[in-house]
Design a protein around this motif. Structure first.
Motif, PDB file in Angstrom:
ATOM      1  N   SER A   9       0.856  -1.189   0.000  1.00  0.00           N
ATOM      2  CA  SER A   9       0.000   0.000   0.000  1.00  0.00           C
ATOM      3  C   SER A   9       0.892   1.239   0.000  1.00  0.00           C
ATOM      4  CB  SER A   9      -0.893   0.009   1.249  1.00  0.00           C
ATOM      5  OG  SER A   9      -0.098   0.260   2.400  1.00  0.00           O
ATOM      6  N   VAL A  10       0.308   2.388  -0.251  1.00  0.00           N
ATOM      7  CA  VAL A  10       1.081   3.629  -0.257  1.00  0.00           C
ATOM      8  C   VAL A  10       1.686   3.883   1.124  1.00  0.00           C
ATOM      9  CG1 VAL A  10      -0.845   5.205   0.195  1.00  0.00           C
ATOM     10  CG2 VAL A  10       1.130   6.010  -1.106  1.00  0.00           C
ATOM     11  N   GLY A  11       0.953   3.550   2.178  1.00  0.00           N
ATOM     12  CA  GLY A  11       1.479   3.720   3.531  1.00  0.00           C
ATOM     13  C   GLY A  11       2.672   2.816   3.790  1.00  0.00           C
ATOM     14  N   GLU A  12       2.605   1.579   3.297  1.00  0.00           N
ATOM     15  CA  GLU A  12       3.722   0.646   3.467  1.00  0.00           C
ATOM     16  C   GLU A  12       4.942   1.113   2.684  1.00  0.00           C
ATOM     17  OE1 GLU A  12       1.452  -3.619   4.153  1.00  0.00           O
ATOM     18  OE2 GLU A  12       1.474  -2.749   2.127  1.00  0.00           O
ATOM     19  N   VAL A  13       4.719   1.613   1.482  1.00  0.00           N
ATOM     20  CA  VAL A  13       5.835   2.136   0.690  1.00  0.00           C
ATOM     21  C   VAL A  13       6.458   3.329   1.395  1.00  0.00           C
ATOM     22  CG1 VAL A  13       6.500   3.205  -1.502  1.00  0.00           C
ATOM     23  CG2 VAL A  13       4.931   1.262  -1.502  1.00  0.00           C
ATOM     24  N   ALA A  14       5.631   4.208   1.930  1.00  0.00           N
ATOM     25  CA  ALA A  14       6.136   5.381   2.650  1.00  0.00           C
ATOM     26  C   ALA A  14       6.974   4.941   3.847  1.00  0.00           C
ATOM     27  CB  ALA A  14       4.980   6.270   3.105  1.00  0.00           C
ATOM     28  N   GLN A  15       6.469   3.988   4.599  1.00  0.00           N
ATOM     29  CA  GLN A  15       7.188   3.515   5.782  1.00  0.00           C
ATOM     30  C   GLN A  15       8.499   2.836   5.399  1.00  0.00           C
ATOM     31  OE1 GLN A  15       5.143   0.503   8.057  1.00  0.00           O
ATOM     32  NE2 GLN A  15       6.289   1.021   9.910  1.00  0.00           N
ATOM     33  N   ARG A  16       8.482   1.980   4.405  1.00  0.00           N
ATOM     34  CA  ARG A  16       9.682   1.237   4.009  1.00  0.00           C
ATOM     35  C   ARG A  16      10.715   2.124   3.342  1.00  0.00           C
ATOM     36  NH1 ARG A  16       8.812  -4.334   2.281  1.00  0.00           N
ATOM     37  NH2 ARG A  16      11.040  -4.229   1.835  1.00  0.00           N
ATOM     38  N   SER A  17      10.274   3.150   2.605  1.00  0.00           N
ATOM     39  CA  SER A  17      11.204   3.996   1.856  1.00  0.00           C
ATOM     40  C   SER A  17      11.646   5.223   2.636  1.00  0.00           C
ATOM     41  CB  SER A  17      10.573   4.445   0.534  1.00  0.00           C
ATOM     42  OG  SER A  17       9.487   5.320   0.774  1.00  0.00           O
ATOM     43  N   GLY A  18      10.875   5.594   3.665  1.00  0.00           N
ATOM     44  CA  GLY A  18      11.182   6.821   4.394  1.00  0.00           C
ATOM     45  C   GLY A  18      10.764   8.076   3.648  1.00  0.00           C
ATOM     46  N   VAL A  19       9.901   7.924   2.668  1.00  0.00           N
ATOM     47  CA  VAL A  19       9.422   9.027   1.850  1.00  0.00           C
ATOM     48  C   VAL A  19       7.959   9.288   2.209  1.00  0.00           C
ATOM     49  CG1 VAL A  19       8.944   9.758  -0.525  1.00  0.00           C
ATOM     50  CG2 VAL A  19      11.025   8.492  -0.020  1.00  0.00           C
ATOM     51  N   ALA A  20       7.601  10.535   2.378  1.00  0.00           N
ATOM     52  CA  ALA A  20       6.234  10.898   2.746  1.00  0.00           C
ATOM     53  C   ALA A  20       5.239  10.460   1.673  1.00  0.00           C
ATOM     54  CB  ALA A  20       6.131  12.407   2.954  1.00  0.00           C
ATOM     55  N   VAL A  21       4.046  10.132   2.113  1.00  0.00           N
ATOM     56  CA  VAL A  21       2.986   9.742   1.185  1.00  0.00           C
ATOM     57  C   VAL A  21       2.768  10.825   0.134  1.00  0.00           C
ATOM     58  CG1 VAL A  21       0.497   9.274   0.998  1.00  0.00           C
ATOM     59  CG2 VAL A  21       1.847   8.175   2.805  1.00  0.00           C
ATOM     60  N   SER A  22       2.797  12.081   0.550  1.00  0.00           N
ATOM     61  CA  SER A  22       2.598  13.183  -0.408  1.00  0.00           C
ATOM     62  C   SER A  22       3.693  13.175  -1.481  1.00  0.00           C
ATOM     63  CB  SER A  22       2.553  14.526   0.309  1.00  0.00           C
ATOM     64  OG  SER A  22       3.759  14.747   1.027  1.00  0.00           O
ATOM     65  N   ALA A  23       4.911  12.841  -1.093  1.00  0.00           N
ATOM     66  CA  ALA A  23       6.006  12.772  -2.080  1.00  0.00           C
ATOM     67  C   ALA A  23       5.780  11.602  -3.035  1.00  0.00           C
ATOM     68  CB  ALA A  23       7.352  12.635  -1.378  1.00  0.00           C
ATOM     69  N   LEU A  24       5.282  10.493  -2.516  1.00  0.00           N
ATOM     70  CA  LEU A  24       4.983   9.351  -3.393  1.00  0.00           C
ATOM     71  C   LEU A  24       3.907   9.711  -4.402  1.00  0.00           C
ATOM     72  CD1 LEU A  24       5.038   6.491  -0.741  1.00  0.00           C
ATOM     73  CD2 LEU A  24       6.831   7.075  -2.404  1.00  0.00           C
ATOM     74  N   HIS A  25       2.885  10.423  -3.945  1.00  0.00           N
ATOM     75  CA  HIS A  25       1.838  10.879  -4.872  1.00  0.00           C
ATOM     76  C   HIS A  25       2.445  11.810  -5.930  1.00  0.00           C
ATOM     77  CE1 HIS A  25      -1.557  10.149  -1.699  1.00  0.00           C
ATOM     78  NE2 HIS A  25      -1.035   9.036  -2.166  1.00  0.00           N
ATOM     79  N   PHE A  26       3.334  12.693  -5.498  1.00  0.00           N
ATOM     80  CA  PHE A  26       3.999  13.600  -6.437  1.00  0.00           C
ATOM     81  C   PHE A  26       4.828  12.805  -7.450  1.00  0.00           C
ATOM     82  CE2 PHE A  26       7.835  16.009  -7.568  1.00  0.00           C
ATOM     83  CZ  PHE A  26       7.249  17.069  -8.246  1.00  0.00           C
ATOM     84  N   LEU A  50      10.402   0.168  -4.411  1.00  0.00           N
ATOM     85  CA  LEU A  50      11.321   0.639  -3.365  1.00  0.00           C
ATOM     86  C   LEU A  50      12.701   0.936  -3.936  1.00  0.00           C
ATOM     87  CD1 LEU A  50      10.207  -1.783  -0.525  1.00  0.00           C
ATOM     88  CD2 LEU A  50       9.721   0.677  -0.703  1.00  0.00           C
ATOM     89  N   ARG A  51      13.185   0.106  -4.837  1.00  0.00           N
ATOM     90  CA  ARG A  51      14.489   0.363  -5.461  1.00  0.00           C
ATOM     91  C   ARG A  51      14.401   1.591  -6.367  1.00  0.00           C
ATOM     92  NH1 ARG A  51      17.029  -4.152  -8.836  1.00  0.00           N
ATOM     93  NH2 ARG A  51      16.911  -5.218  -6.854  1.00  0.00           N
ATOM     94  N   ARG A  52      13.299   1.725  -7.065  1.00  0.00           N
ATOM     95  CA  ARG A  52      13.102   2.888  -7.944  1.00  0.00           C
ATOM     96  C   ARG A  52      13.102   4.177  -7.118  1.00  0.00           C
ATOM     97  NH1 ARG A  52      11.260   2.472 -13.405  1.00  0.00           N
ATOM     98  NH2 ARG A  52      10.274   4.381 -14.060  1.00  0.00           N
ATOM     99  N   ILE A  53      12.441   4.147  -5.964  1.00  0.00           N
ATOM    100  CA  ILE A  53      12.415   5.321  -5.084  1.00  0.00           C
ATOM    101  C   ILE A  53      13.810   5.612  -4.554  1.00  0.00           C
ATOM    102  CG2 ILE A  53      11.550   6.191  -2.871  1.00  0.00           C
ATOM    103  CD1 ILE A  53       8.925   4.608  -3.540  1.00  0.00           C
ATOM    104  N   ALA A  54      14.553   4.583  -4.185  1.00  0.00           N
ATOM    105  CA  ALA A  54      15.932   4.785  -3.717  1.00  0.00           C
ATOM    106  C   ALA A  54      16.764   5.446  -4.813  1.00  0.00           C
ATOM    107  CB  ALA A  54      16.546   3.456  -3.294  1.00  0.00           C
ATOM    108  N   PHE A  55      16.587   4.995  -6.035  1.00  0.00           N
ATOM    109  CA  PHE A  55      17.287   5.572  -7.185  1.00  0.00           C
ATOM    110  C   PHE A  55      16.955   7.060  -7.311  1.00  0.00           C
ATOM    111  CE2 PHE A  55      17.324   6.716 -11.664  1.00  0.00           C
ATOM    112  CZ  PHE A  55      18.506   6.178 -12.135  1.00  0.00           C
ATOM    113  N   ILE A  56      15.671   7.389  -7.211  1.00  0.00           N
ATOM    114  CA  ILE A  56      15.218   8.782  -7.317  1.00  0.00           C
ATOM    115  C   ILE A  56      15.821   9.623  -6.207  1.00  0.00           C
ATOM    116  CG2 ILE A  56      13.186  10.295  -7.141  1.00  0.00           C
ATOM    117  CD1 ILE A  56      11.575   7.830  -8.343  1.00  0.00           C
TER     118      ILE A  56
END
Length: 147
Positions: A9-26, A50-56
């Motif tokens: 879920s978006v919340g799980e991605v936010a928690q695992r990546s350390g990126v805010a939900v709003s940033a994920l939506h962006f 998660l790897r894609r977000i780390a790359f970003i």
């Protein structure tokens, strides 16, 4: 794998990546990551996001604009997640730009020290605003800093 199996879920991605939900939506609006929607219209992400977000985030941390990150990710076949080889290739292509940025920042830092000493009272010596006294050709008086 069936839809939903192993997805986050978006919340799980936010928690695992350390990126805010709003940033994920962006990131999603900007085409950097993607999700699918459930029947209840909830976002579900594949784990490799998660790897894609780390790359970003790493690219952002060194100052690579998101537009360039998007272009790099768009070059990957089938919108796949970047591999180590992808990162090595992209970081090598961005190295010249980063080296140039470092050089400019070092120059700014060195010139800034002199600027503080002059207090902009000796604009003819200011390497930040008036390198080589180019403003002196326009005559006396302030040209840039007006109080």
């Amino acid at each position: 794998m069936t839809p939903g199996a192993g997805e986050l879920s978006v919340g799980e991605v936010a928690q695992r990546s350390g990126v805010a939900v709003s940033a994920l939506h962006f990131y999603e609006r900007e085409g950097l990551i993607s999700s699918r929607r459930t029947a209840g219209n909830q976002r579900r992400f594949r784990r490799d996001v998660l790897r894609r977000i780390a790359f970003i985030r790493i690219a952002q941390r060194v100052g690579i604009p998101l537009a360039q990150v998007r272009e790099a990710l768009d070059e990957l076949p089938d919108a796949r997640t970047p591999t180590r080889a992808d990162w090595e290739r992209l970081s090598a292509s961005w190295r010249t730009e980063l080296d140039d940025r470092i050089r400019r920042l070092e120059q700014l830092r060195d010139d800034f020290s002199g600027c503080i000493g002059c207090g902009c009272l000796s604009i003819d010596r200011c390497q930040l605003v008036n390198p080589g006294d180019t403003l002196g050709a326009a005559g006396p008086g302030p040209r840039v800093l007006r109080m």
